[in-house]
Enzyme design. Sequence first.
Site, PDB file in Angstrom:
ATOM      1  CE  LYS A  11      -1.752   1.752   3.878  1.00  0.00           C
ATOM      2  NZ  LYS A  11      -1.591   3.238   3.963  1.00  0.00           N
ATOM      3  CG  ASN A  12       2.428   2.614   3.633  1.00  0.00           C
ATOM      4  OD1 ASN A  12       1.344   3.173   3.557  1.00  0.00           O
ATOM      5  ND2 ASN A  12       2.856   2.053   4.751  1.00  0.00           N
ATOM      6  NE  ARG A  82       1.779  12.181   7.526  1.00  0.00           N
ATOM      7  CZ  ARG A  82       1.897  13.448   7.877  1.00  0.00           C
ATOM      8  NH1 ARG A  82       0.810  14.154   8.111  1.00  0.00           N
ATOM      9  NH2 ARG A  82       3.070  14.028   7.976  1.00  0.00           N
ATOM     10  CB  CYS A 106      -5.505   6.467  10.718  1.00  0.00           C
ATOM     11  SG  CYS A 106      -6.181   5.142   9.695  1.00  0.00           S
ATOM     12  NE  ARG A 111      -0.829  10.300  10.678  1.00  0.00           N
ATOM     13  CZ  ARG A 111      -1.475   9.470   9.863  1.00  0.00           C
ATOM     14  NH1 ARG A 111      -0.825   8.500   9.273  1.00  0.00           N
ATOM     15  NH2 ARG A 111      -2.762   9.616   9.649  1.00  0.00           N
ATOM     16  N   PRO A 112       3.088  15.772  11.841  1.00  0.00           N
ATOM     17  CG  PRO A 112       4.936  16.602  12.981  1.00  0.00           C
ATOM     18  CD  PRO A 112       3.902  15.532  13.041  1.00  0.00           C
ATOM     19  CB  ILE A 113       3.166  18.564   6.727  1.00  0.00           C
ATOM     20  CG1 ILE A 113       2.583  19.928   7.140  1.00  0.00           C
ATOM     21  CG2 ILE A 113       2.074  17.508   6.618  1.00  0.00           C
ATOM     22  CD1 ILE A 113       1.624  20.511   6.129  1.00  0.00           C
ATOM     23  CG  ASP A 114       7.738  19.727  11.185  1.00  0.00           C
ATOM     24  OD1 ASP A 114       7.152  18.639  11.023  1.00  0.00           O
ATOM     25  OD2 ASP A 114       8.617  19.904  12.040  1.00  0.00           O
ATOM     26  CG  LEU A 115      10.591  16.689   9.521  1.00  0.00           C
ATOM     27  CD1 LEU A 115      10.909  15.247   9.861  1.00  0.00           C
ATOM     28  CD2 LEU A 115      11.803  17.584   9.807  1.00  0.00           C
ATOM     29  CG  ASP A 294       1.971   1.174   9.729  1.00  0.00           C
ATOM     30  OD1 ASP A 294       1.491   2.067  10.448  1.00  0.00           O
ATOM     31  OD2 ASP A 294       2.263   1.360   8.531  1.00  0.00           O
ATOM     32  CB  VAL A 316       6.178   6.077  15.534  1.00  0.00           C
ATOM     33  CG1 VAL A 316       5.950   6.789  14.193  1.00  0.00           C
ATOM     34  CG2 VAL A 316       7.483   5.272  15.488  1.00  0.00           C
ATOM     35  NE  ARG A 386      -7.528   5.133   4.871  1.00  0.00           N
ATOM     36  CZ  ARG A 386      -6.578   5.440   5.759  1.00  0.00           C
ATOM     37  NH1 ARG A 386      -6.835   5.396   7.044  1.00  0.00           N
ATOM     38  NH2 ARG A 386      -5.381   5.803   5.356  1.00  0.00           N
TER      39      ARG A 386
END
Length: 412
Positions: A11-12, A82, A106, A111-115, A294, A316, A386
């Site tokens: 999936k990923n 995401r 989920c 789960r920040p997007i700053d990076l 996961d 995590v 999903r």
Amino acid sequence: MSGDFTASGSKNGALAIIAASLLVEGEVVLRRVPHIKDIFTMLDILRYLGVRAELSEDGTLQIDASNIVRNEAPAEMVKKMRASFSVLGPLLARTGRARVAVPGGCDIGARPIDLHLKGIHALGALVRNDYGHVEAKASRLRGARIYLDFPSAGATQQIMMAACLSEGTTVIEQAACEPEITDLAWFLRKCGARIEGAGTGTIQVQGVRRLTGVEHEIIPDRVEVGTFALAAANTRGDIFIRNAVPEHCSAVLQKMREIGATVDEDAAGLRVTANRRFIATDIVTMPFPGFPTDLQQPMGAVLTTADGTSIITEKVYEHRFRYLNELKRMGADVYTENRVAVIRGVPYLQGAQVTATDLRAGAALAIAALAAEGVTEISDVEHIQRGYENFEDKLRALGASVLSGEALPCSQ
């Protein structure tokens, strides 16, 4: 549970490579793409952008992004998962502008997007984050040296993809090392990208002017492999998972051996058997090659009936223990404080009405239900759909009794 099945495509891994197809002029053919809701969402986003995308019943996906007509991904699609945010870098690199909503998915913690944004900005883009959207502009990105404060798989993929069409050389330090990143790099190299070091902590990308279409097969889904391996063990079963790549899930397999399961590996896949009550163990989730977050929830379900006390430390995502409240309904003896869970093994669980709070929580509840006494009804199973292809059908084929898509599963 007994029998065998073939692992689906990752999936990923598939989601990242589908996003990377936005960089490519010409047709991309991807094989072993799973039929799951997250894939359908990503394809809807690509079609909205003007990309031709056709997925056949056998998992063959044809993509042609030669003529992108929009550079904004709509919020109603992006907020479903995401991974959709990964179109930002490829869309920016290809068209010079991208506008993407802040992602959803989920609810398992921050789960920040700053990076992601740090990397895109370092490549020379003007980045603005307001009103729930991220907008980035650059006539052409330029190479840079980028250090990630955390080895984020998503940020590593985002930066690596954007850098492929940049001017000059990009170096990503403290990069994530997941197999899906290696597979993404392999796909991009086949398209003409110049990438070295994928799968290590330092990745180097030499920008090129153009990428062209290729054929590529998605790697097997290591989380699905781990999930079904744990399900087989929890039911004291005997299953063979074809196409599984043991080195992709070695941390999980080692822990399974530690608690008392038997795992045999060969070139065709792996076999999992178990015939006795497990012993407790401790788990600490870490980026690859550590124990994957996961699979923390599926492993937690198994440990609820192990002999002794297990301790799980989730490093995590801080909200990944919500499933334990559902397992309590089934008789589990668990206690949580912050990011640590203490699980005292009980002899057995009892069927109950429970709710899947997220994708992997749903899988954990199914694993618990397989070995529980009586019938378990799991609601909100759309979370499971999903990320797992034909989940109910695969369980049935291995001997589980699944009443319907709304009740998963009952005891054997």
